[in-house]
Design an enzyme around this catalytic site. Structure first.
Site, PDB file in Angstrom:
ATOM      1  N   THR A   1       0.910  -1.072  -0.145  1.00 26.89           N
ATOM      2  CA  THR A   1       0.087  -0.109   0.006  1.00 26.89           C
ATOM      3  C   THR A   1       0.898   1.148  -0.213  1.00 26.89           C
ATOM      4  O   THR A   1       1.926   1.268   0.921  1.00 26.89           O
ATOM      5  CB  THR A   1      -0.887   0.062   1.053  1.00 26.89           C
ATOM      6  OG1 THR A   1      -1.441   1.403   1.353  1.00 26.89           O
ATOM      7  CG2 THR A   1      -0.288  -0.628   2.487  1.00 26.89           C
TER       8      THR A   1
ATOM      9  N   CYS B   1      -1.954   4.879  -5.526  1.00 31.18           N
ATOM     10  CA  CYS B   1      -2.869   4.140  -4.648  1.00 31.18           C
ATOM     11  C   CYS B   1      -2.788   2.680  -5.031  1.00 31.18           C
ATOM     12  O   CYS B   1      -3.167   2.612  -6.343  1.00 31.18           O
ATOM     13  CB  CYS B   1      -4.027   4.724  -4.100  1.00 31.18           C
ATOM     14  SG  CYS B   1      -5.209   3.429  -3.061  1.00 31.18           S
TER      15      CYS B   1
END
Length: 232
Positions: free
Chosen positions: A84, A198
């Site tokens: 992430t 992202c």
């Protein structure tokens, strides 16, 4: 393959599943046959992590990330991959707490941008990634890139779509149009490329949705993990 990659995932599992698939595909494509990657996965309950993020309790989140990395190191991982962008906020703290390398997501992204001959890029991601310095700062200070982020209303829309839709597996055409428009406004402001910063954004948009090159951090990070696995 003597190396083992430790994945810190579950943030969200939607993107972690892509990491697992991309890394194994790279190993198979390189070595052929039935080969796959030696991978350990620590998968968080993302509801707990999301609550810490939006409460601003980064200290507790950092302790949780360090614990996960140390568990993976103890299980035999030879490198750590945080699956992430947002949780790279504590990448330095995690690296300081382990004796094996942490493969930072911004590094292969920056190398791909520089290899394409680009200098000024737009960044999409969570509000944390777009507005705080932990990610942009690494791109600018370590790699010498110029980073543009969307205007406030666009940042809010990008962030909302990630948390309300993408991490929950919802991929909506209207949101794709929103992202296309945000990316075009970044291009209009001088962006030569767009970072999909992202790990869920690649579920919604890709190269076909922008008028400039797009850099998918999920794929680039997974490729870096694959290179670690394949190194002698």
């Amino acid at each position: 393959m003597a190396h083992i990659v430790g994945l810190i995932g579950g943030m969200s599992w939607e993107s972690s599943a892509h990491y697992y698939r991309l890394i194994n595909a790279q190993v198979r494509d390189t070595l052929g046959g039935l080969h796959s990657g030696r991978i350990l996965l620590w998968s968080f309950d993302f509801a707990e992590i999301e609550a810490l993020q939006h409460a601003g309790d980064w200290d507790t989140a950092t302790r949780r990330m360090i614990d996960a990395a140390q568990r993976l190191q103890g299980a035999g991982a030879t490198a750590i991959v945080i699956c992430t962008n947002t949780m790279h906020r504590m990448a330095d703290a995690v690296q300081a707490a382990i004796a094996i390398p942490l493969l930072h997501i911004a590094d292969p992204t920056a190398e791909a941008i520089k290899a394409a001959g680009l200098q000024r890029v737009g960044l999409l991601g969570t509000a944390f990634t777009m507005e705080q310095d932990f990610y942009r700062g690494r791109l600018t200070q370590v790699h010498g890139l110029e980073v543009l982020v969307p205007e406030a209303d666009d940042r809010a829309a990008v962030h909302r779509i990630i948390y309300d839709e993408l991490v929950q597996g919802q991929v909506l055409p209207a949101s794709r149009e929103t992202y296309r428009a945000v990316m075009q406004r970044l291009v209009d402001h001088g962006a030569q490329g767009i970072i999909l910063g992202c790990t869920e954004i690649m579920l919604l948009v890709g190269a076909q949705d922008a008028t400039v090159p797009v850099f998918d951090t999920t794929t680039l990070h997974a490729q870096a993990a694959g290179r670690h696995l394949l190194a002698e």
